[in-house]
Structure formats: C-alpha cells, structure tokens
Design a protein around this motif. Structure first.
Motif, PDB file in Angstrom:
ATOM      1  N   ASP A 192       0.834  -1.204   0.000  1.00  0.00           N
ATOM      2  CA  ASP A 192       0.000   0.000   0.000  1.00  0.00           C
ATOM      3  C   ASP A 192       0.868   1.253   0.000  1.00  0.00           C
ATOM      4  O   ASP A 192       0.595   2.224  -0.730  1.00  0.00           O
ATOM      5  N   GLY A 193       1.943   1.236   0.787  1.00  0.00           N
ATOM      6  CA  GLY A 193       2.838   2.386   0.832  1.00  0.00           C
ATOM      7  C   GLY A 193       3.540   2.608  -0.510  1.00  0.00           C
ATOM      8  O   GLY A 193       3.661   3.746  -0.977  1.00  0.00           O
ATOM      9  N   CYS A 194       3.997   1.521  -1.146  1.00  0.00           N
ATOM     10  CA  CYS A 194       4.647   1.639  -2.452  1.00  0.00           C
ATOM     11  C   CYS A 194       3.677   2.184  -3.503  1.00  0.00           C
ATOM     12  O   CYS A 194       4.057   2.999  -4.356  1.00  0.00           O
ATOM     13  N   ARG A 196       1.072   4.161  -3.007  1.00  0.00           N
ATOM     14  CA  ARG A 196       0.827   5.582  -2.763  1.00  0.00           C
ATOM     15  C   ARG A 196       2.039   6.436  -3.150  1.00  0.00           C
ATOM     16  O   ARG A 196       1.886   7.529  -3.713  1.00  0.00           O
TER      17      ARG A 196
END
Length: 441
Positions: A192-194, A196
């Motif tokens: 999810d962080g990658c 975003r």
C-alpha cells in the motif's frame, strides 16, 4: 428556461472553447517551441548554442524520478502478480520477443545500407571531429563477463544514485520476492505504501511535463545554433536511409506484430502522441519512460507486465538503435572506401547483438554504443565517427521515437501473451484491441 437548457448550460459553460484547448495542449506547445527554437538558432546562433543547459536540466528532472518509479512499479507489480513464477514467465516471454525483434531490426539496417549505399560521395564535416574523443573514451570495449557483473548492484543506494536501471530492476525483483514471502500483516502495508508513493511520483512527473516546451526549446535551439541550418542537409543520405529503414521497421514490422496481436499501431501512436512529441523535442526516449509506464497501464496492460517489460526494454529492446547502428558502421566503411564482406557484416551483427544490450535510453548513449562497436570490430577507422556525430542529433530523434514505440508494442504483446495481462475494456478504446480476431496469441 427549458429543462434541456438547464441541463446543458453548466456543461457548455464549463467546457473551454476549442482554441483554448489547443493552445493549452502540451503537444501543441512543444511543436511551437521547436519551431521557435529553430528560428532562434538560425537568427542568433551564438546565443542559441548556449541554451543546451535548459534541455539538460529538463531531462535531469525526469531522470531524477526514473529509478524510484521503476522500483515502486516493479515491486507492486510482482507482489500483485503472485510471485516468482509469474515474474519468470513474463521475463522469459519479454526476452524472447526482444531478441526476435531487435535481430530483425539489425538485419533490416544491414539490408538498407547495402542496398542504398549512402556513404558514397560524402565528405567528413570539419566541425564535429573535436567532440569524438569523449565518446571514444566512453566507448571502450566491455566484455560479456564485465557486462554481467555490471548488472548486479554491489550497493543498492549507488544503483539509485547513478540511475542504473538494470541494477535497480534486479534489486526491485529481489525486494518484491522477499515481500511476497512475508505474512499478509507485513506485506499489505508495504504494498500500500509503495502504491501511494508511486502515485505521488507520477504526479510529480505530470508537474515536470508542464516544462516540456521549455526543455524542447533549449534542445532544438542549441542544436541549430551549434551546427547551423546546413546541418539539416549535411550527410542527408545517412539520415534519409536511416529514417527510411526505421519507417519500414515501424509501419511494416511493428505494424504486422500489432495486427497479429489484435490491436492497431496507429491507435497506439495516437494514445502516445504527447509522449512522442516530447521525444521529438528532446531526442531522448528515457525522457518519457515514467509517462510511458503510466500510459501503458491506462491502456489496459497489467502493472506486473508494465513494471518488468518497459524498464527492461529500455536496455534490451532499443529497436531504433538496433536498426541505425549497423547502418552507421557500414556507412563509415563506404565513405573511406573499405568494403565490408558478408563475413565482416556477419561478425558486426554478432558483436552488436551483445554490445547493444544494456544501452541506456538517454540521448547520446547510442553514439557510445556505436563507438563500442567500431572499437570491438576494428572494421572501419575510429576517425569516421566524426561523420556520424555531425548528424547524430537527428539520428537520435528518429531512434528515440522508434525505441518508445517498440517498447510500447512489446508491452502490449507480452501483456496479450500473459493470461489476464491485458484488460480488454481499457485496451479497446486506447489500442483498438480486437480479441476475437487473434488465434493462439
């Protein structure tokens, strides 16, 4: 007032007039900037020659984001694809396609230069030879073992800092495989962080692309100012034969590939028109690498395919380089009266098959590959590189256009080849995709 008028009034009021849409279109702005730069280069050549840093700064802004975007897209693509098995399948299919297409491009280049003999009657220009030494130094021969060692990063941070796309790709693949093997509680937040972060970087690319007309102005003005309008006609045979060979490669070769894969080359060109206009202005295929990845996703190609095929293709599938470099080597031999036999040209073919791998997509790197090839084969004088350097800016333009189109076609073909790799609903309007017309692809 009628209900119909009420319904349509807000829409018509919000829609800008046609002239404003044209003027604010990036492609139109790039075209105007290129024309203005050419005029400026002719009228004030000394001042125009000093605008090269503008183009260099624009390309540097994009290069600043290429490595992290490649990393993030590859990681999220591999994790969503399901791990190493899918990655290996996509990579194997991509490499098979790359080898077939680039080999066809090299053979086409050799056929064109032998058929039209562009080197007869061409004299070396006097103003380009001083620049050759730097390219020859950078074109020192690299063995196959050194090439393989150079692919593996000994420092992950340095791979990102130097912008070595192959090293970033290998690090990203290993990182993604490790993420896949982690529990969902750890894996999901990372993915999810990658995702975003990738969205943020693509937004930054969109902001930088607003400067594309300025970068184009600097690139075109510096070229015309340095070499003068006579450069447009100098060595016209070499440029014309190269352009003809690339046109045949694109519209017949890639056109046939697109037809077999069930989509339209012309629809793809229309989808990529903004990116292609930037390439026209900067003569750099790498200047649109991040945008190309985003555009291919919008066209229906799965992220796992885009993340692997596009970055790898910019090192292993530079179709424009594959067509033009053999033409240039044989061209130099023709100018110096050195006939290259079938055996010589076959040896050239084998050497270039190796040396072309790992070439960066930045403007000018193909000339280093040419220097590599001349040094490795020793078939023609190194001094002949000055012939090509004087018109390399124009060769770089047509090479870069072919590189971008070639990698876009490769991405769609591999996505079509991969089960679930292409979204028919998104591909139909963007690519003219016709799944029912293709059998066994």
């Amino acid at each position: 007032m009628s209900s119909t008028a009420l319904d349509t009034a807000p829409e018509s009021a919000a829609r800008p007039p046609r002239w404003r849409r044209v003027v604010t279109n990036t492609s139109f702005q790039v075209l105007v900037a290129a024309v203005a730069a050419a005029v400026f280069g002719i009228v004030a050549p000394e001042a125009a020659a000093g605008t090269k840093p503008i183009a260099t700064a624009f390309i540097a802004l994009i290069q600043m984001l290429i490595a992290p975007i490649v990393f993030l897209v590859i990681v999220t693509g591999i994790v969503t694809a399901g791990g190493m098995k899918a990655v290996g399948r996509i990579a194997a299919r991509a490499l098979i396609y790359f080898e077939i297409v680039t080999t066809a491009g090299m053979l086409l280049g050799l056929l064109a230069v032998n058929l039209f003999q562009p080197g007869s009657g061409v004299a070396p220009p006097q103003d380009a030879s001083d620049d050759v030494s730097s390219y020859v130094k950078g074109g020192a021969h690299t063995s196959f073992g050194e090439f393989l060692i150079g692919m593996v990063p000994d420092n992950a941070v340095n791979a990102f800092a130097s912008g070595h796309i192959l090293q970033v790709l290998i690090f990203a693949v290993l990182f993604a495989i490790a993420v896949v093997k982690m529990p969902a509680a750890v894996r999901d937040p990372i993915v999810d962080g990658c995702t975003r972060l990738a969205q943020i970087l693509f937004r930054m690319i969109g902001m930088i692309m607003l400067l594309a007309p300025i970068g184009t102005f600097g690139a075109v003005a510096s070229t015309v100012g340095k070499y003068g309008p006579a450069t447009l006609t100098a060595l016209m045979k070499l440029v014309a034969v190269s352009a003809l060979a690339l046109a045949v490669f694109v519209f017949l070769g890639l056109g046939l590939v697109c037809r077999l894969a069930g989509f339209s080359l012309f629809r793809l060109i229309r989808t990529l028109r903004r990116e292609l206009m930037v390439v026209v202005g900067t003569s750099s295929s790498e200047a649109v690498l991040p945008q190309l990845m985003e555009r291919m996703e919008e066209a229906g190609c799965r992220r796992s395919v885009v993340g692997l095929v596009v970055p790898t293709g910019f090192s292993f599938n530079l179709d424009g380089v594959a067509v033009v470099i053999p033409i240039c080597v044989v061209f130099i031999g023709q100018v110096y009266g050195i006939p290259l036999t079938f055996a010589d040209q076959f040896g050239l073919f084998l050497v270039f098959l190796l040396l072309s791998k790992g070439t960066a997509g930045i403007s000018g790197s193909a000339f280093i590959t040419l220097a590599n090839t001349v040094a490795a084969t020793a078939l023609v004088p190194v001094a002949g590189l000055a012939l090509v350097l004087s018109v390399d800016r124009f060769l770089s333009l047509i090479r870069a256009l072919t590189n971008v189109l070639g990698n876009a076609v490769a991405t769609v073909v591999v996505a079509r080849w991969e089960p679930g790799g292409l979204d028919p609903e998104a591909a139909a309007p963007a690519l003219g995709f016709r799944p029912k017309t293709v059998q066994g692809v």
